[in-house]
Design a protein around this motif. Sequence first.
Motif, PDB file in Angstrom:
ATOM      1  N   SER A  57       0.821  -1.206   0.000  1.00  0.00           N
ATOM      2  CA  SER A  57       0.000   0.000   0.000  1.00  0.00           C
ATOM      3  C   SER A  57       0.857   1.259   0.000  1.00  0.00           C
ATOM      4  CB  SER A  57      -0.949   0.004   1.190  1.00  0.00           C
ATOM      5  OG  SER A  57      -0.225   0.086   2.407  1.00  0.00           O
ATOM      6  N   THR A  58       1.994   1.229   0.654  1.00  0.00           N
ATOM      7  CA  THR A  58       2.860   2.403   0.689  1.00  0.00           C
ATOM      8  C   THR A  58       3.625   2.571  -0.610  1.00  0.00           C
ATOM      9  OG1 THR A  58       3.108   2.175   3.072  1.00  0.00           O
ATOM     10  CG2 THR A  58       4.715   3.548   1.938  1.00  0.00           C
ATOM     11  N   TYR A  59       4.416   1.579  -0.962  1.00  0.00           N
ATOM     12  CA  TYR A  59       5.275   1.706  -2.138  1.00  0.00           C
ATOM     13  C   TYR A  59       4.515   1.451  -3.438  1.00  0.00           C
ATOM     14  CZ  TYR A  59       8.925   1.965   1.303  1.00  0.00           C
ATOM     15  OH  TYR A  59       9.693   2.357   2.361  1.00  0.00           O
ATOM     16  N   GLY A  60       3.456   0.675  -3.364  1.00  0.00           N
ATOM     17  CA  GLY A  60       2.633   0.452  -4.555  1.00  0.00           C
ATOM     18  C   GLY A  60       1.950   1.724  -5.005  1.00  0.00           C
ATOM     19  N   LEU A  61       1.492   2.519  -4.031  1.00  0.00           N
ATOM     20  CA  LEU A  61       0.874   3.797  -4.388  1.00  0.00           C
ATOM     21  C   LEU A  61       1.893   4.739  -5.010  1.00  0.00           C
ATOM     22  CD1 LEU A  61      -1.530   4.471  -1.392  1.00  0.00           C
ATOM     23  CD2 LEU A  61      -2.140   4.027  -3.757  1.00  0.00           C
ATOM     24  N   TYR A  62       3.095   4.798  -4.453  1.00  0.00           N
ATOM     25  CA  TYR A  62       4.135   5.649  -5.042  1.00  0.00           C
ATOM     26  C   TYR A  62       4.484   5.199  -6.448  1.00  0.00           C
ATOM     27  CZ  TYR A  62       4.892   7.790  -0.478  1.00  0.00           C
ATOM     28  OH  TYR A  62       4.738   8.472   0.705  1.00  0.00           O
ATOM     29  N   ALA A  63       4.578   3.887  -6.632  1.00  0.00           N
ATOM     30  CA  ALA A  63       4.877   3.364  -7.971  1.00  0.00           C
ATOM     31  C   ALA A  63       3.749   3.701  -8.945  1.00  0.00           C
ATOM     32  CB  ALA A  63       5.097   1.855  -7.906  1.00  0.00           C
TER      33      ALA A  63
ATOM     34  N   LEU B 171       4.181   5.926 -12.292  1.00  0.00           N
ATOM     35  CA  LEU B 171       3.804   5.386 -13.595  1.00  0.00           C
ATOM     36  C   LEU B 171       2.710   6.218 -14.259  1.00  0.00           C
ATOM     37  CD1 LEU B 171       3.894   1.560 -12.889  1.00  0.00           C
ATOM     38  CD2 LEU B 171       5.500   2.903 -14.252  1.00  0.00           C
ATOM     39  N   ALA B 172       1.750   6.717 -13.475  1.00  0.00           N
ATOM     40  CA  ALA B 172       0.708   7.570 -14.042  1.00  0.00           C
ATOM     41  C   ALA B 172       1.306   8.884 -14.545  1.00  0.00           C
ATOM     42  CB  ALA B 172      -0.382   7.841 -13.007  1.00  0.00           C
ATOM     43  N   GLY B 173       2.238   9.455 -13.785  1.00  0.00           N
ATOM     44  CA  GLY B 173       2.900  10.680 -14.232  1.00  0.00           C
ATOM     45  C   GLY B 173       3.726  10.457 -15.484  1.00  0.00           C
ATOM     46  N   LEU B 174       4.422   9.332 -15.541  1.00  0.00           N
ATOM     47  CA  LEU B 174       5.205   8.994 -16.722  1.00  0.00           C
ATOM     48  C   LEU B 174       4.301   8.802 -17.936  1.00  0.00           C
ATOM     49  CD1 LEU B 174       8.039   8.255 -17.814  1.00  0.00           C
ATOM     50  CD2 LEU B 174       7.508   5.890 -17.218  1.00  0.00           C
ATOM     51  N   ALA B 175       3.172   8.138 -17.749  1.00  0.00           N
ATOM     52  CA  ALA B 175       2.224   7.943 -18.843  1.00  0.00           C
ATOM     53  C   ALA B 175       1.664   9.280 -19.323  1.00  0.00           C
ATOM     54  CB  ALA B 175       1.094   7.021 -18.405  1.00  0.00           C
ATOM     55  N   LEU B 176       1.392  10.188 -18.385  1.00  0.00           N
ATOM     56  CA  LEU B 176       0.882  11.504 -18.757  1.00  0.00           C
ATOM     57  C   LEU B 176       1.904  12.285 -19.566  1.00  0.00           C
ATOM     58  CD1 LEU B 176      -1.397  13.625 -18.393  1.00  0.00           C
ATOM     59  CD2 LEU B 176      -0.159  14.399 -16.389  1.00  0.00           C
ATOM     60  N   VAL B 177       3.150  12.276 -19.107  1.00  0.00           N
ATOM     61  CA  VAL B 177       4.211  12.995 -19.817  1.00  0.00           C
ATOM     62  C   VAL B 177       4.416  12.403 -21.206  1.00  0.00           C
ATOM     63  CG1 VAL B 177       6.700  13.430 -19.822  1.00  0.00           C
ATOM     64  CG2 VAL B 177       5.367  13.831 -17.761  1.00  0.00           C
ATOM     65  N   LEU B 178       4.458  11.080 -21.305  1.00  0.00           N
ATOM     66  CA  LEU B 178       4.659  10.442 -22.603  1.00  0.00           C
ATOM     67  C   LEU B 178       3.464  10.633 -23.522  1.00  0.00           C
ATOM     68  CD1 LEU B 178       6.468   7.151 -21.586  1.00  0.00           C
ATOM     69  CD2 LEU B 178       7.437   9.181 -22.645  1.00  0.00           C
ATOM     70  N   ALA B 179       2.255  10.684 -22.956  1.00  0.00           N
ATOM     71  CA  ALA B 179       1.067  10.918 -23.777  1.00  0.00           C
ATOM     72  C   ALA B 179       1.050  12.320 -24.360  1.00  0.00           C
ATOM     73  CB  ALA B 179      -0.195  10.676 -22.952  1.00  0.00           C
ATOM     74  N   ILE B 180       1.749  13.237 -23.739  1.00  0.00           N
ATOM     75  CA  ILE B 180       1.831  14.601 -24.269  1.00  0.00           C
ATOM     76  C   ILE B 180       3.022  14.750 -25.204  1.00  0.00           C
ATOM     77  CG2 ILE B 180       2.237  17.003 -23.617  1.00  0.00           C
ATOM     78  CD1 ILE B 180       0.635  16.405 -21.052  1.00  0.00           C
ATOM     79  N   ILE B 181       4.162  14.217 -24.831  1.00  0.00           N
ATOM     80  CA  ILE B 181       5.400  14.449 -25.587  1.00  0.00           C
ATOM     81  C   ILE B 181       5.464  13.641 -26.884  1.00  0.00           C
ATOM     82  CG2 ILE B 181       7.901  14.119 -25.516  1.00  0.00           C
ATOM     83  CD1 ILE B 181       7.830  14.985 -22.624  1.00  0.00           C
ATOM     84  N   LEU B 182       5.117  12.358 -26.856  1.00  0.00           N
ATOM     85  CA  LEU B 182       5.266  11.526 -28.046  1.00  0.00           C
ATOM     86  C   LEU B 182       4.384  11.976 -29.221  1.00  0.00           C
ATOM     87  CD1 LEU B 182       5.760   7.987 -26.501  1.00  0.00           C
ATOM     88  CD2 LEU B 182       7.456   9.485 -27.532  1.00  0.00           C
ATOM     89  N   PRO B 183       3.125  12.360 -29.017  1.00  0.00           N
ATOM     90  CA  PRO B 183       2.375  12.894 -30.160  1.00  0.00           C
ATOM     91  C   PRO B 183       2.957  14.208 -30.689  1.00  0.00           C
ATOM     92  CG  PRO B 183       0.855  12.178 -28.480  1.00  0.00           C
ATOM     93  CD  PRO B 183       2.224  12.112 -27.883  1.00  0.00           C
ATOM     94  N   LEU B 184       3.530  15.021 -29.812  1.00  0.00           N
ATOM     95  CA  LEU B 184       4.162  16.250 -30.286  1.00  0.00           C
ATOM     96  C   LEU B 184       5.374  15.949 -31.150  1.00  0.00           C
ATOM     97  CD1 LEU B 184       3.951  18.613 -27.195  1.00  0.00           C
ATOM     98  CD2 LEU B 184       2.719  18.797 -29.340  1.00  0.00           C
ATOM     99  N   ILE B 185       6.150  14.931 -30.777  1.00  0.00           N
ATOM    100  CA  ILE B 185       7.318  14.557 -31.572  1.00  0.00           C
ATOM    101  C   ILE B 185       6.882  14.067 -32.950  1.00  0.00           C
ATOM    102  CG2 ILE B 185       9.195  12.880 -31.754  1.00  0.00           C
ATOM    103  CD1 ILE B 185       9.482  13.095 -28.701  1.00  0.00           C
ATOM    104  N   SER B 186       5.849  13.232 -32.998  1.00  0.00           N
ATOM    105  CA  SER B 186       5.381  12.742 -34.296  1.00  0.00           C
ATOM    106  C   SER B 186       4.702  13.847 -35.104  1.00  0.00           C
ATOM    107  CB  SER B 186       4.442  11.557 -34.123  1.00  0.00           C
ATOM    108  OG  SER B 186       3.250  11.972 -33.502  1.00  0.00           O
ATOM    109  N   ALA B 187       4.078  14.808 -34.431  1.00  0.00           N
ATOM    110  CA  ALA B 187       3.426  15.905 -35.143  1.00  0.00           C
ATOM    111  C   ALA B 187       4.445  16.859 -35.748  1.00  0.00           C
ATOM    112  CB  ALA B 187       2.493  16.661 -34.203  1.00  0.00           C
TER     113      ALA B 187
END
Length: 109
Positions: free
Chosen positions: A6-12, A16-32
């Motif tokens: 519960s402690t470290y799983g939430l941090y992970a 991972l959610a932050g990484l997915a958010l950043v990649l969801a914004i950056i990767l389409p911009l790179i391809s665009a």
Amino acid sequence: MAEFVSTYGLYAAYILAGLALVLAIILPLISALSNPKALLGTVVGLIGIAIVFFIGYSISGDEVNTVYTKFGITDSSSKLIGGALITMYLLIGLALVSIVFTEINKIFK
């Protein structure tokens, strides 16, 4: 074990959610950037959503009940929330109309 998960799983999960958010914004911009015409379609879509939000914001009210004032809701934030809700209602309605139109169009083709 449950405390560890519960402690470290939430941090992970947050990482991972932050990484997915950043990649969801950056990767389409790179391809665009390699295909600027695709970026133009995105810009037109964002401008369309901004226009719908402006319409929703313009017709929303700014009244605040006394119950909400203790939570810090002001007239301007009430108008902003109302505009966001009206925008959501308009976009859901537009999506439903387009789904019905698409299905009717498929029948006649």
